[in-house]
Write a protein that holds these residues in place. Structure first.
Motif, PDB file in Angstrom:
ATOM      1  N   ILE A 114       0.851  -1.196   0.000  1.00 20.59           N
ATOM      2  CA  ILE A 114       0.000   0.000   0.000  1.00 20.59           C
ATOM      3  C   ILE A 114       0.884   1.243   0.000  1.00 20.59           C
ATOM      4  O   ILE A 114       1.757   1.389   0.861  1.00 20.59           O
ATOM      5  CB  ILE A 114      -0.921   0.020   1.238  1.00 20.59           C
ATOM      6  CG1 ILE A 114      -1.726  -1.282   1.330  1.00 20.59           C
ATOM      7  CG2 ILE A 114      -1.867   1.223   1.186  1.00 20.59           C
ATOM      8  CD1 ILE A 114      -2.457  -1.461   2.644  1.00 20.59           C
ATOM      9  N   ARG A 115       0.622   2.138  -0.929  1.00 20.44           N
ATOM     10  CA  ARG A 115       1.414   3.363  -1.046  1.00 20.44           C
ATOM     11  C   ARG A 115       0.702   4.536  -0.372  1.00 20.44           C
ATOM     12  O   ARG A 115      -0.499   4.734  -0.549  1.00 20.44           O
ATOM     13  CB  ARG A 115       1.668   3.693  -2.518  1.00 20.44           C
ATOM     14  CG  ARG A 115       2.363   5.028  -2.722  1.00 20.44           C
ATOM     15  CD  ARG A 115       2.806   5.240  -4.142  1.00 20.44           C
ATOM     16  NE  ARG A 115       3.416   6.560  -4.314  1.00 20.44           N
ATOM     17  CZ  ARG A 115       4.336   6.860  -5.216  1.00 20.44           C
ATOM     18  NH1 ARG A 115       4.759   5.921  -6.032  1.00 20.44           N
ATOM     19  NH2 ARG A 115       4.827   8.075  -5.306  1.00 20.44           N
ATOM     20  N   ILE A 116       1.470   5.318   0.406  1.00 22.85           N
ATOM     21  CA  ILE A 116       0.980   6.556   1.014  1.00 22.85           C
ATOM     22  C   ILE A 116       1.880   7.688   0.540  1.00 22.85           C
ATOM     23  O   ILE A 116       3.107   7.586   0.622  1.00 22.85           O
ATOM     24  CB  ILE A 116       0.997   6.492   2.550  1.00 22.85           C
ATOM     25  CG1 ILE A 116       0.106   5.352   3.058  1.00 22.85           C
ATOM     26  CG2 ILE A 116       0.544   7.816   3.155  1.00 22.85           C
ATOM     27  CD1 ILE A 116       0.148   5.176   4.565  1.00 22.85           C
ATOM     28  N   ASP A 117       1.283   8.766   0.033  1.00 26.04           N
ATOM     29  CA  ASP A 117       2.052   9.908  -0.449  1.00 26.04           C
ATOM     30  C   ASP A 117       1.889  11.101   0.478  1.00 26.04           C
ATOM     31  O   ASP A 117       0.770  11.551   0.742  1.00 26.04           O
ATOM     32  CB  ASP A 117       1.600  10.289  -1.862  1.00 26.04           C
ATOM     33  CG  ASP A 117       2.237   9.407  -2.914  1.00 26.04           C
ATOM     34  OD1 ASP A 117       3.449   9.525  -3.139  1.00 26.04           O
ATOM     35  OD2 ASP A 117       1.517   8.575  -3.510  1.00 26.04           O
ATOM     36  N   LEU A 118       3.043  11.611   0.962  1.00 24.16           N
ATOM     37  CA  LEU A 118       3.054  12.764   1.862  1.00 24.16           C
ATOM     38  C   LEU A 118       3.763  13.935   1.196  1.00 24.16           C
ATOM     39  O   LEU A 118       4.669  13.741   0.381  1.00 24.16           O
ATOM     40  CB  LEU A 118       3.806  12.448   3.158  1.00 24.16           C
ATOM     41  CG  LEU A 118       3.461  11.176   3.936  1.00 24.16           C
ATOM     42  CD1 LEU A 118       4.386  11.066   5.139  1.00 24.16           C
ATOM     43  CD2 LEU A 118       2.017  11.185   4.368  1.00 24.16           C
ATOM     44  N   GLY A 119       3.368  15.138   1.582  1.00 23.35           N
ATOM     45  CA  GLY A 119       4.134  16.324   1.254  1.00 23.35           C
ATOM     46  C   GLY A 119       5.075  16.632   2.412  1.00 23.35           C
ATOM     47  O   GLY A 119       4.881  16.140   3.526  1.00 23.35           O
ATOM     48  N   ASN A 120       6.097  17.480   2.196  1.00 22.80           N
ATOM     49  CA  ASN A 120       7.034  17.760   3.281  1.00 22.80           C
ATOM     50  C   ASN A 120       6.462  18.708   4.327  1.00 22.80           C
ATOM     51  O   ASN A 120       7.125  19.018   5.318  1.00 22.80           O
ATOM     52  CB  ASN A 120       8.370  18.286   2.739  1.00 22.80           C
ATOM     53  CG  ASN A 120       8.228  19.627   2.014  1.00 22.80           C
ATOM     54  OD1 ASN A 120       7.174  20.265   2.047  1.00 22.80           O
ATOM     55  ND2 ASN A 120       9.300  20.039   1.356  1.00 22.80           N
ATOM     56  N   ASP A 121       5.208  19.169   4.130  1.00 21.79           N
ATOM     57  CA  ASP A 121       4.549  19.969   5.163  1.00 21.79           C
ATOM     58  C   ASP A 121       3.945  19.093   6.259  1.00 21.79           C
ATOM     59  O   ASP A 121       3.403  19.603   7.240  1.00 21.79           O
ATOM     60  CB  ASP A 121       3.459  20.849   4.551  1.00 21.79           C
ATOM     61  CG  ASP A 121       2.409  20.037   3.807  1.00 21.79           C
ATOM     62  OD1 ASP A 121       2.743  18.962   3.255  1.00 21.79           O
ATOM     63  OD2 ASP A 121       1.237  20.465   3.767  1.00 21.79           O
ATOM     64  N   LEU A 122       4.044  17.770   6.096  1.00 28.09           N
ATOM     65  CA  LEU A 122       3.447  16.836   7.067  1.00 28.09           C
ATOM     66  C   LEU A 122       4.508  16.126   7.910  1.00 28.09           C
ATOM     67  O   LEU A 122       4.203  15.169   8.617  1.00 28.09           O
ATOM     68  CB  LEU A 122       2.596  15.788   6.331  1.00 28.09           C
ATOM     69  CG  LEU A 122       1.451  16.329   5.477  1.00 28.09           C
ATOM     70  CD1 LEU A 122       0.724  15.180   4.783  1.00 28.09           C
ATOM     71  CD2 LEU A 122       0.470  17.124   6.332  1.00 28.09           C
ATOM     72  N   ASP A 123       5.751  16.592   7.843  1.00 28.11           N
ATOM     73  CA  ASP A 123       6.846  15.885   8.527  1.00 28.11           C
ATOM     74  C   ASP A 123       6.601  15.711  10.015  1.00 28.11           C
ATOM     75  O   ASP A 123       6.855  14.641  10.579  1.00 28.11           O
ATOM     76  CB  ASP A 123       8.161  16.645   8.324  1.00 28.11           C
ATOM     77  CG  ASP A 123       8.646  16.576   6.883  1.00 28.11           C
ATOM     78  OD1 ASP A 123       8.114  15.748   6.122  1.00 28.11           O
ATOM     79  OD2 ASP A 123       9.556  17.342   6.529  1.00 28.11           O
ATOM     80  N   PHE A 124       6.118  16.747  10.681  1.00 31.12           N
ATOM     81  CA  PHE A 124       5.933  16.656  12.131  1.00 31.12           C
ATOM     82  C   PHE A 124       4.671  15.876  12.475  1.00 31.12           C
ATOM     83  O   PHE A 124       4.629  15.170  13.490  1.00 31.12           O
ATOM     84  CB  PHE A 124       5.911  18.053  12.743  1.00 31.12           C
ATOM     85  CG  PHE A 124       7.246  18.735  12.699  1.00 31.12           C
ATOM     86  CD1 PHE A 124       8.250  18.390  13.587  1.00 31.12           C
ATOM     87  CD2 PHE A 124       7.532  19.671  11.718  1.00 31.12           C
ATOM     88  CE1 PHE A 124       9.495  18.988  13.538  1.00 31.12           C
ATOM     89  CE2 PHE A 124       8.781  20.277  11.651  1.00 31.12           C
ATOM     90  CZ  PHE A 124       9.761  19.939  12.558  1.00 31.12           C
TER      91      PHE A 124
END
Length: 516
Positions: free
Chosen positions: A327-337
């Protein structure tokens, strides 16, 4: 005598502290040793430096492993934007950026530590040679033994001849950067150049890095804006964990999960059964850690892979017959914390608000993956030519009905024919037959038939699978072939209720142990 407490306003107290401060700056040697112990693997450390190359616009990245015993080196060169001298000095500073500061949308960094912590984790001398378009070449060096002796954060200006040799390709580009690790004490130690074991370990490390980069940066290796990667003379190809180009891969509906003002895209895949794959496809899809380890969630951050497999501590276990679920999950770098990204960019954990939805998607994908094995098992069962569903048979002897184990059943026949243990098995079968508590069974069934379980109803898949494996090895030891063993075991009535376990046994049979 009493003492009155001074009533000093917070601002006034702060002002007095600033006027006459107590400084507690960290000792360089002590802090550096702490930074060296953040738990980087070699693969993660190299990937951290490659992040910098991509973030600075590189379209070509070259990694070079040079063996020379204790003088071995490792370099990462790129044709990115490069840096002028002030930018280089700032980049060499530990903690260059505030982790809380906003990053450009495609920036792969976060903590401003990667260049230093990743490098220090592997080498005691870090050299950076760089050139920005329109600017002169610049170089700076962190030499850890020198820093420890001076007990000061002193950047050296002159790179070694070896480091400059590694930078020759980069300096032929319009701009770029070369990072060189010398004195690889964590990887090579004090090994001499003629140490064949150390040399072999060095080559194996290079191979691990190659596989890791093709996995972590796989999305950057394809498409119109692809990046060319080379490790030594090997050009990297993408490792696609989802086998998206294979016709038998199941691509389940993508979901967008929201919490607060944020959202992530979740895309489940179920990979093909091994019977639909060539040997090369099967081995490649297994990945560096194998099929079972690579099942689960894949977290990507700006198309850069953070974690490859695992069930995110959602209370779901890895299982052999679920290995096709990814299963793939895609995050942006604004969600790091929100996702608790660590300094090494190798671990992330989902927010509490998403755990229930992720668990739901995981269970659906796992069920679909298991169904692939059920389908394959039903195919195997369908071609079983004989009815050997029960190992028991009833016989009338001297006016009495007795139950005995059918010696003609292929599984029983295989086990009793074994020269090493056949007589012992035969003796055990006779004991079981003669001590079968028929009266007790009859009474219990007559009084509460609904309470009597079907065979193996209370046995979990794991235990039943282990039993099938043991029987399989026993049948194999009698001289039967793999196909004959599978046919015999698939004929059992209990197996027909769990076709996915038969399919798993067919796909991944146990290997007989060799005798010492």
């Amino acid at each position: 005598m009493t003492h009155e407490k001074a009533d000093i306003a917070p601002a006034e107290g702060l002002a007095k502290s600033v006027e006459n401060p107590d400084r507690a700056a960290p000792h360089p040697a002590a802090l550096i040793e702490a930074m060296r112990s953040l738990g980087y693997t070699l693969e993660a450390a190299v990937a951290d430096l490659v992040d910098n190359s991509i973030s600075h616009g590189a379209t070509h990245v070259r990694i070079q492993f040079d063996w020379a015993g204790r003088d071995s080196t490792l370099s990462i060169s790129d044709n990115g934007h490069g840096m002028d001298e002030p930018q280089l000095i700032e980049a060499m500073r530990p903690g260059t950026h505030n982790p809380r500061a906003d990053r450009a949308p495609q920036d792969l960094g976060r903590f401003g530590l990667g260049l230093k912590t990743a490098s220090f984790s592997q080498a005691s001398r870090l050299s950076v040679i760089t050139r920005a378009a329109g600017h002169a070449e610049a170089a700076r060096v962190w030499d850890l033994p020198f820093m420890a002796a001076a007990n000061d954060w002193i950047l050296l200006r002159e790179a070694s001849e070896e480091a400059r040799r590694h930078a020759s390709w980069m300096l032929g580009q319009p701009s770029g950067t070369t990072v060189v690790w010398e004195r690889l004490d964590r990887l090579v130690g004090d090994a001499l150049s003629d140490n064949t074991n150390a040399h072999q370990a060095f080559l194996e490390a290079a191979d691990r890095v190659t596989k890791h980069l093709s996995m972590v940066f796989g999305e950057f290796l394809v498409g119109a804006n692809s990046v060319k990667f080379e490790v030594g003379n090997v050009k990297l190809g993408r490792w696609d964990p989802f086998m998206r180009d294979h016709v038998a891969t199941q691509i389940l509906p993508i979901e967008e999960l929201r919490w607060g003002h944020h959202s992530v895209a979740v895309q489940p895949y179920v990979l093909p059964h091994h019977s639909k794959l060539t040997k090369d496809e099967f081995e490649r899809a297994a990945g560096a850690k194998g099929w079972t380890a690579h099942q689960g969630f894949y977290i990507y951050r700006n198309n850069r892979l953070i974690s490859a497999g695992g069930w995110l501590s959602l209370g779901l276990t890895r299982d052999e017959h679920l290995k096709l679920a990814r299963i793939r999950i895609d995050l942006g770098n604004d969600l790091d914390f929100d996702w608790k990204l660590d300094v090494r960019k190798s671990v992330a954990s989902p927010p509490v608000a998403l755990r229930q939805e992720l668990r739901r998607i995981a269970r659906l994908t796992r069920e679909r993956a298991q169904e692939v094995y059920r389908h394959r098992g039903r195919q195997i069962l369908a071609v079983t030519s004989h009815d050997h569903s029960s190992v028991w048979e009833g016989r009338l002897m001297r006016g009495r009905t007795i139950f005995r184990v059918n010696r003609e059943h292929p599984v029983v026949q295989a086990l009793t024919a074994n020269d090493d243990g056949g007589r012992a098995v035969e003796a055990l079968l006779k004991l079981v037959e003669q001590t079968l508590p028929l009266a007790s069974i009859y009474i219990r069934h007559a009084e509460a038939p609904e309470q009597q379980p079907a065979p193996f109803d209370d046995t979990k898949d794991k235990q039943f699978g282990e039993m099938l494996s043991d029987l399989y090895l026993g049948v194999l030891a009698s001289g039967r072939s793999h196909q004959q063993a599978i046919a015999s075991l698939s004929a059992l009535s209990a197996s027909k209720k769990r076709p996915h376990l038969i399919a798993m046994l067919d796909a991944s049979p146990p290997v007989p142990k060799e005798l010492d």
